[in-house]
Design a protein around this motif. Sequence first.
Motif, short mmCIF file in Angstrom:
data_model
loop_
_atom_site.label_atom_id
_atom_site.label_comp_id
_atom_site.label_asym_id
_atom_site.label_seq_id
_atom_site.Cartn_x
_atom_site.Cartn_y
_atom_site.Cartn_z
N ASN A 35 -4.46 13.67 8.61
CA ASN A 35 -5.62 13.12 8.07
C ASN A 35 -5.96 11.98 8.95
OD1 ASN A 35 -5.60 14.90 6.06
ND2 ASN A 35 -4.57 13.64 4.74
N GLY A 36 -5.33 11.64 10.11
CA GLY A 36 -5.81 10.59 11.03
C GLY A 36 -5.72 9.15 10.58
N VAL A 37 -4.72 8.91 9.35
CA VAL A 37 -4.67 7.70 8.77
C VAL A 37 -3.86 6.90 9.92
CG1 VAL A 37 -3.73 6.36 7.00
CG2 VAL A 37 -4.70 8.63 6.45
N PHE A 78 0.73 -1.34 0.04
CA PHE A 78 -0.14 0.10 -0.07
C PHE A 78 0.77 1.31 0.05
CE2 PHE A 78 -2.98 2.92 1.93
CZ PHE A 78 -4.19 2.82 1.28
N LEU A 98 -6.07 5.70 12.53
CA LEU A 98 -6.96 4.80 12.15
C LEU A 98 -6.23 3.19 12.01
CD1 LEU A 98 -9.86 4.14 11.32
CD2 LEU A 98 -9.32 4.25 8.98
N ARG A 128 -9.53 11.66 -1.97
CA ARG A 128 -9.37 13.21 -1.65
C ARG A 128 -10.52 13.72 -2.73
NH1 ARG A 128 -4.95 13.11 -4.31
NH2 ARG A 128 -3.53 13.30 -2.65
N ARG A 156 2.52 6.30 -7.29
CA ARG A 156 1.46 6.60 -7.96
C ARG A 156 1.40 8.38 -7.70
NH1 ARG A 156 -3.31 3.43 -6.74
NH2 ARG A 156 -2.91 4.28 -4.89
N ASN A 157 1.90 8.71 -6.64
CA ASN A 157 1.89 10.16 -6.31
C ASN A 157 2.90 10.99 -7.36
OD1 ASN A 157 2.49 12.69 -5.18
ND2 ASN A 157 1.19 11.97 -3.46
N ASP A 189 -0.50 11.73 6.45
CA ASP A 189 -1.23 10.57 6.95
C ASP A 189 -1.63 10.98 8.39
OD1 ASP A 189 -1.30 9.11 4.67
OD2 ASP A 189 0.10 7.73 5.17
N ARG A 206 2.79 1.67 -3.43
CA ARG A 206 1.88 2.15 -4.44
C ARG A 206 1.64 3.65 -4.13
NH1 ARG A 206 -3.05 -1.39 -4.26
NH2 ARG A 206 -2.09 -2.10 -2.62
N GLU A 258 -9.55 0.28 -2.78
CA GLU A 258 -8.36 -0.01 -2.19
C GLU A 258 -8.23 0.25 -0.89
OE1 GLU A 258 -5.19 1.06 -5.98
OE2 GLU A 258 -5.44 2.45 -4.13
N VAL A 259 -8.67 1.25 -0.46
CA VAL A 259 -8.63 1.41 0.94
C VAL A 259 -9.41 0.60 1.75
CG1 VAL A 259 -9.35 3.03 2.79
CG2 VAL A 259 -8.46 3.98 0.91
N LEU A 296 -8.91 8.24 6.67
CA LEU A 296 -8.55 7.67 5.30
C LEU A 296 -7.38 8.13 4.48
CD1 LEU A 296 -12.31 7.47 4.31
CD2 LEU A 296 -11.11 5.60 5.31
N PRO A 297 -6.58 7.19 3.91
CA PRO A 297 -5.31 7.95 3.06
C PRO A 297 -6.13 8.47 2.04
CG PRO A 297 -5.45 5.41 3.17
CD PRO A 297 -6.54 6.04 4.10
N THR A 298 -5.68 10.04 1.78
CA THR A 298 -6.22 10.57 0.73
C THR A 298 -6.04 10.47 -0.91
OG1 THR A 298 -4.69 12.26 0.92
CG2 THR A 298 -6.64 12.69 2.17
N GLY A 299 -4.55 9.59 -0.94
CA GLY A 299 -4.17 9.61 -2.28
C GLY A 299 -4.72 8.18 -2.92
N ALA A 300 -5.35 7.38 -2.10
CA ALA A 300 -5.80 5.80 -2.51
C ALA A 300 -7.21 5.75 -2.93
CB ALA A 300 -5.61 4.92 -1.53
N ARG A 301 -7.39 5.03 -3.84
CA ARG A 301 -9.06 5.07 -4.12
C ARG A 301 -9.79 4.10 -3.14
NH1 ARG A 301 -8.27 5.66 -9.90
NH2 ARG A 301 -6.17 4.94 -10.62
#
Lengths: 266, 313
Positions: free
Chosen positions: A106-108, A34, A111, B123, A41-42, A103, A37, B90-91, B82-87
């Motif tokens: 954003n609270g990632v 994860f 979570l 996002r 991808r960024n 992350d 990717r 996928e999340v 939630l990770p903002t860059g992922a679909r």
Amino acid sequence: MSGTSTTGKTGTTTGSAATGAAPAWRRVAAQTAFETRAILRNGEQLLVTMVLPLLLLVGLVRTSVIELDTGGLSRVDFVTPGVLALACVSTAFTSQAIATAFDRRNGVLRLLATTPLGRGGLLAGKVLGVLAVEAVQAVVIGAVALAMGWQPAAAGILPALGVGLLGTAAFTALALLVAGTLRAEGVLAVANLVLVLLVVGGGLLVPPDQLPGALAHLATVLPSGALGEAMRGALQGTGVPWAAVLVLTGWTAVLAWAGARFFRWQ
Amino acid sequence: MRGLVKRYGGRPVVDGLDLVAPAGAVTAVLGPNGAGKTTTIECCEGLRTPTSGTVRVLGLDPVSDARALRPRVGVMLQDGGLPTGARAGEVLRHVAAMYAAPRDVDELAARLGVESFARTTVRRLSGGQRQRLALAAAVVGRPEVVFLDEPSAGMDPQSRQAVWELVRELRADGVAVVLTTHLMDEAEDLADHVHVVDHGRVIASGTVRELLTTTPDDEAGGVAGAVRFDAAPDIDLAALAAAMPGDGTDGSSPWSATSPAPGSYVLTGPTDPRALAALTAWLADRDLLAGSITVGRRTLEDVFLDLTGRHLR
């Protein structure tokens, strides 16, 4: 619980009996994939981790806009180890600091820490993700350099890998320290600025002893200078300087301690 | 949870809070912004360590037994996480990969309408879409306890219905659902138990029915209801209350009449058809024409405002 709606009672029992975490290796592998990717991808991340090192490599080898004292080496042999060191810093530090900072905001991180992955698994996934991206970088940069006539010292490849791992440890620790203590926007600025400063005056691309005055001494004891020197020593066939390894190890220990001490999850 | 206290720099955010959330029930923690709801929930999730007090989830300590609890507890954070860059898809798949036997991701995505935006990056999702994805992520691991922090914030009515339906299904499957909200209808429609929290303390607890039928001024009061009406100012409130039907416990009238504003009245007591007839008869005897009469049971909102005060904070 897909079957639960039709078989209410049985669904409940299978539900709680089946409750459990996936094996640790699978959780970490999933997180690694994860993270990898996410970086590849960024667009901005790719710019820093792939485009910038390649531009510098090709630019420094193919043009003589910048005067280099290669000490008798070909330009590509002189420059490539430094570019690899830079690639390591861009992924382990700049890219990871920015990704982790956002992350975190954003609270990632919070979570994922509540899922079976936990904080340990999250950290492991991040480190392995960095290594995976670095592997891609090494292959791409190595291939381009070889195409331009790079002749690395064969005996230095294994030591170079070790140096790369050590540098990754130091700079990932720095990334987490920065990401876990500053605001996300602050990290964005700091992480990019530090990369530029290290490239120009930190001994990554240009050996510390070629830097002017006091900067030469400073760069020698910076993790960037140590990483650059160790990488050059390994791949240019002059041997890994132990002083550089010592400096990198020291930085890794200090930064890892500080990261563990000061990182705030929210 | 017993005597939970969480201080930030000496200031208690949660101050001696007790609550219990049984399995197979929805427990709502209701309170105004800043009441300490999220902090309380985060202590249960192991994200914060209480300053003092005891928190047990499934009999375990959320901090020291985190490893054992994580597979059994589902969490939906207020800020999503939630990770903002992922679909989106996928999340959900990624979170599902953390569990040995997750729910069927496609089925869950269809249930919550996540499939319609599965290929969109987080996002670009709307607030309601993010909430639905976050809820899906909270339940995908078949948790035994689910903590939902403001689950329907920012959702459109259709999404809310889908979410509520899922929550009811979780309850039917024996899951303990704990949700925080400041939406009265959410608590009223979903919750088996409501704990009203303010200034870090539980100030009222009970089923929705219990809360609705207990007036704050008259804890022993039976069926509470209110008839609000507008008429000429300065009517005889005592005489009106005495004229209303029904017997109180000690023979006095069970009705009370108040005038919150000139010409505006509230009659509180056992509201039934006879009561309304008695009111209109009493007004007719005095040749008073009511401008409006509304008969209303108290709503949870009334209870909430009575308990927490009507001033803005």
